[in-house]
Design a protein around this motif. Structure first.
Motif, PDB file in Angstrom:
ATOM      1  N   GLU A 100      39.743  29.335  38.859  1.00 33.20           N
ATOM      2  CA  GLU A 100      39.886  28.343  39.919  1.00 33.20           C
ATOM      3  C   GLU A 100      40.046  26.942  39.335  1.00 33.20           C
ATOM      4  N   LEU A 101      39.477  26.718  38.155  1.00 29.23           N
ATOM      5  CA  LEU A 101      39.525  25.402  37.523  1.00 29.23           C
ATOM      6  C   LEU A 101      40.674  25.295  36.531  1.00 29.23           C
ATOM      7  N   PHE A 102      40.846  26.343  35.722  1.00 27.13           N
ATOM      8  CA  PHE A 102      41.896  26.358  34.704  1.00 27.13           C
ATOM      9  C   PHE A 102      42.638  27.692  34.783  1.00 27.13           C
ATOM     10  N   PRO A 103      43.611  27.783  35.674  1.00 26.39           N
ATOM     11  CA  PRO A 103      44.301  29.064  35.882  1.00 26.39           C
ATOM     12  C   PRO A 103      45.050  29.586  34.664  1.00 26.39           C
ATOM     13  N   PHE A 104      45.329  28.714  33.691  1.00 31.45           N
ATOM     14  CA  PHE A 104      46.084  29.152  32.510  1.00 31.45           C
ATOM     15  C   PHE A 104      45.187  29.399  31.297  1.00 31.45           C
ATOM     16  N   SER A 105      43.880  29.229  31.454  1.00 32.52           N
ATOM     17  CA  SER A 105      42.968  29.426  30.333  1.00 32.52           C
ATOM     18  C   SER A 105      42.285  30.793  30.429  1.00 32.52           C
ATOM     19  N   PRO A 106      42.168  31.493  29.304  1.00 34.22           N
ATOM     20  CA  PRO A 106      41.483  32.795  29.311  1.00 34.22           C
ATOM     21  C   PRO A 106      39.969  32.683  29.141  1.00 34.22           C
ATOM     22  N   SER A 107      39.414  31.512  29.299  1.00 29.21           N
ATOM     23  CA  SER A 107      37.990  31.298  29.059  1.00 29.21           C
ATOM     24  C   SER A 107      37.127  32.174  29.968  1.00 29.21           C
ATOM     25  N   PRO A 108      36.009  32.695  29.430  1.00 33.42           N
ATOM     26  CA  PRO A 108      35.074  33.467  30.247  1.00 33.42           C
ATOM     27  C   PRO A 108      33.950  32.615  30.824  1.00 33.42           C
ATOM     28  N   ASN A 109      34.079  31.303  30.745  1.00 30.94           N
ATOM     29  CA  ASN A 109      32.947  30.421  31.021  1.00 30.94           C
ATOM     30  C   ASN A 109      32.953  29.829  32.420  1.00 30.94           C
ATOM     31  N   ASP A 110      31.750  29.678  32.948  1.00 33.67           N
ATOM     32  CA  ASP A 110      31.508  28.815  34.093  1.00 33.67           C
ATOM     33  C   ASP A 110      31.033  27.465  33.565  1.00 33.67           C
ATOM     34  N   VAL A 111      31.089  26.442  34.425  1.00 28.52           N
ATOM     35  CA  VAL A 111      30.657  25.111  34.013  1.00 28.52           C
ATOM     36  C   VAL A 111      29.471  24.662  34.855  1.00 28.52           C
ATOM     37  N   ILE A 112      28.515  24.022  34.202  1.00 29.40           N
ATOM     38  CA  ILE A 112      27.338  23.474  34.873  1.00 29.40           C
ATOM     39  C   ILE A 112      27.271  21.987  34.546  1.00 29.40           C
ATOM     40  N   PHE A 113      27.268  21.145  35.571  1.00 31.16           N
ATOM     41  CA  PHE A 113      27.171  19.707  35.362  1.00 31.16           C
ATOM     42  C   PHE A 113      25.713  19.344  35.116  1.00 31.16           C
ATOM     43  N   ASP A 114      25.456  18.733  33.976  1.00 28.28           N
ATOM     44  CA  ASP A 114      24.077  18.411  33.610  1.00 28.28           C
ATOM     45  C   ASP A 114      24.086  17.221  32.655  1.00 28.28           C
ATOM     46  N   TYR A 115      23.535  16.075  33.126  1.00 29.07           N
ATOM     47  CA  TYR A 115      23.539  14.849  32.348  1.00 29.07           C
ATOM     48  C   TYR A 115      22.139  14.489  31.842  1.00 29.07           C
ATOM     49  N   THR A 116      21.268  15.481  31.733  1.00 27.08           N
ATOM     50  CA  THR A 116      19.921  15.242  31.231  1.00 27.08           C
ATOM     51  C   THR A 116      19.916  15.198  29.707  1.00 27.08           C
ATOM     52  N   SER A 117      18.804  14.724  29.132  1.00 22.66           N
ATOM     53  CA  SER A 117      18.719  14.586  27.684  1.00 22.66           C
ATOM     54  C   SER A 117      18.797  15.936  26.988  1.00 22.66           C
ATOM     55  N   SER A 118      18.099  16.940  27.510  1.00 22.26           N
ATOM     56  CA  SER A 118      18.119  18.249  26.864  1.00 22.26           C
ATOM     57  C   SER A 118      19.510  18.869  26.915  1.00 22.26           C
ATOM     58  N   SER A 119      20.232  18.625  27.993  1.00 22.46           N
ATOM     59  CA  SER A 119      21.592  19.149  28.116  1.00 22.46           C
ATOM     60  C   SER A 119      22.521  18.508  27.095  1.00 22.46           C
ATOM     61  N   VAL A 120      22.310  17.216  26.839  1.00 20.13           N
ATOM     62  CA  VAL A 120      23.145  16.518  25.848  1.00 20.13           C
ATOM     63  C   VAL A 120      23.003  17.172  24.484  1.00 20.13           C
ATOM     64  N   ARG A 121      21.767  17.418  24.053  1.00 18.20           N
ATOM     65  CA  ARG A 121      21.547  18.067  22.752  1.00 18.20           C
ATOM     66  C   ARG A 121      22.199  19.447  22.733  1.00 18.20           C
ATOM     67  N   ARG A 122      21.994  20.214  23.793  1.00 16.80           N
ATOM     68  CA  ARG A 122      22.546  21.571  23.859  1.00 16.80           C
ATOM     69  C   ARG A 122      24.074  21.524  23.842  1.00 16.80           C
ATOM     70  N   SER A 123      24.652  20.602  24.586  1.00 16.59           N
ATOM     71  CA  SER A 123      26.102  20.512  24.675  1.00 16.59           C
ATOM     72  C   SER A 123      26.716  20.182  23.316  1.00 16.59           C
ATOM     73  N   ILE A 124      26.108  19.251  22.595  1.00 13.11           N
ATOM     74  CA  ILE A 124      26.632  18.878  21.279  1.00 13.11           C
ATOM     75  C   ILE A 124      26.502  20.033  20.304  1.00 13.11           C
ATOM     76  N   GLU A 125      25.372  20.730  20.346  1.00  9.26           N
ATOM     77  CA  GLU A 125      25.206  21.904  19.481  1.00  9.26           C
ATOM     78  C   GLU A 125      26.270  22.955  19.785  1.00  9.26           C
ATOM     79  N   ASP A 126      26.538  23.200  21.072  1.00  9.43           N
ATOM     80  CA  ASP A 126      27.559  24.177  21.449  1.00  9.43           C
ATOM     81  C   ASP A 126      28.947  23.736  20.979  1.00  9.43           C
ATOM     82  N   SER A 127      29.240  22.457  21.143  1.00 10.95           N
ATOM     83  CA  SER A 127      30.552  21.946  20.710  1.00 10.95           C
ATOM     84  C   SER A 127      30.736  22.101  19.207  1.00 10.95           C
TER      85      SER A 127
END
Length: 345
Positions: A100-127
């Motif tokens: 629904e978000l990226f019809p041309f991408s084969p990604s298996p991921n959902d997205v969660i909007f999260d601007y908290t401090s713990s999410s920032v650390r997790r997001s950078i580690e994942d990236s």
């Protein structure tokens, strides 16, 4: 160390390269790009000497970061600068609504909007894992903006969460030496103005706001605030997602095909002036967006190796001063808008 968030005299991190490759197309935002073609684009950019890359978990819901990482992890880390973004955590799911978000991408991921401090650390580690590298140079807090219709609450409420979570956490990471700089990456000026007043960002990604088509607000409202803070901007979408060079869309989103008539008319007039002076309008648009003193770098997307090479060539091309003078005489650009001609370019 940066302990005074209200001080405008701090020495902020500056992007060392004036031109960069953006990751939106390599996340299959607009069309299917194969892995082979994606690597050809990245190889062409590297061979041309482009050493700044901007990506995000959002671009193809992880696809762009994986592609950049596959290419860059064998390159010497000190030879390039890379920025990514936080605020959108990815989670693999068998019922992911990614199409629904990226019809041309084969990604298996959902997205969660999260601007908290713990999410920032997790997001950078994942990236870092997707990129296959051990550090990011710049982190942008992504899309806390009125045009983001996917936010769970108003952008102001999400900004408040980031002000208590993401912003101080990124400042700590900067002081710890884990990142070199941070800011926000948005398509509207209001959040940048707010973060400049409430925190201590180094550089912000200003997308879709400073182009030949639309630049008055950024020029008169945003740039003075950036100068006062001694910060800088990365300018994105200088072609308004390809509109200036002929795309049937303007900027991004599901309704990007609904182009205001006055923008269509302005593009027509810009084309006429460019033709009169033998100027490639895409080249002029790129150089115009890179001209302000607050513009640390210009980032462009590319869907082919020919496109990124053409854009890189455009940045080296001489444009006659008479072209810029006529644009100002016809009120197609603001009279006080900086141009390459005024910089000796």
């Amino acid at each position: 160390m940066k302990n005074n968030a209200s001080s405008a005299s701090n020495v902020h991190y500056k992007v060392p390269f004036k031109f960069g490759l953006g990751g939106v197309p390599l996340g299959n935002e607009f069309a299917v790009i194969t892995d082979k073609d994606a690597y050809a684009i990245l190889d062409a950019a590297w061979s041309a000497g482009i050493r700044y890359y901007d990506v995000s978990p959002w671009y193809g819901l992880g696809l762009a970061e994986r592609r950049f990482g596959s290419f860059l992890h064998n390159k010497k880390r000190s030879e390039y600068v890379i920025s990514s973004k936080v605020g959108k955590l990815l989670k693999a799911s068998r019922t992911a609504k990614n199409r629904e978000l990226f019809p041309f991408s084969p990604s298996p991921n959902d997205v969660i909007f999260d601007y908290t401090s713990s999410s920032v650390r997790r997001s950078i580690e994942d990236s870092l894992q997707r990129l296959g590298i051990d550090s990011l140079d710049i982190v942008f807090v992504h899309d806390i903006s009125s045009d983001n219709k996917l936010l769970p609450t108003s952008w102001q409420e999400q900004f408040d969460i980031a002000a208590k979570g993401a912003f101080p956490e990124l400042t700590r990471m900067r002081e710890e030496g884990l990142i070199k700089g941070w800011g926000i990456g948005v398509n509207t000026p209001e959040p940048i103005l707010r973060v400049l007043g409430e925190a201590d960002p180094d550089v912000c990604l200003m997308a879709s706001q400073y182009s030949l088509i639309d630049h008055k607000n950024a020029l008169n409202q945003l740039f003075p605030a950036v100068r006062r803070k001694n910060a800088s901007l990365v300018v994105g979408s200088s072609l308004n997602a390809g509109f200036i060079s002929g795309s049937p869309r303007y900027n991004y989103g599901k309704e990007s095909y609904k182009i205001p008539p006055d923008f269509l008319e302005k593009r027509k007039k810009l084309r006429e002036v460019a033709a009169n002076h033998g100027v490639d309008l895409r080249t002029a648009a790129l150089q115009f967006s890179a001209s302000p003193d607050v513009a640390a770098a210009l980032v462009v997307g590319a869907s082919s190796e020919q496109q990124i090479l053409a854009d890189y060539t455009s940045m080296q091309t001489k444009i006659p001063a008479e072209f810029w003078a006529e644009l100002k005489a016809q009120h197609l650009i603001e009279r006080d808008a900086p141009t390459p001609a005024e910089q000796g370019g």
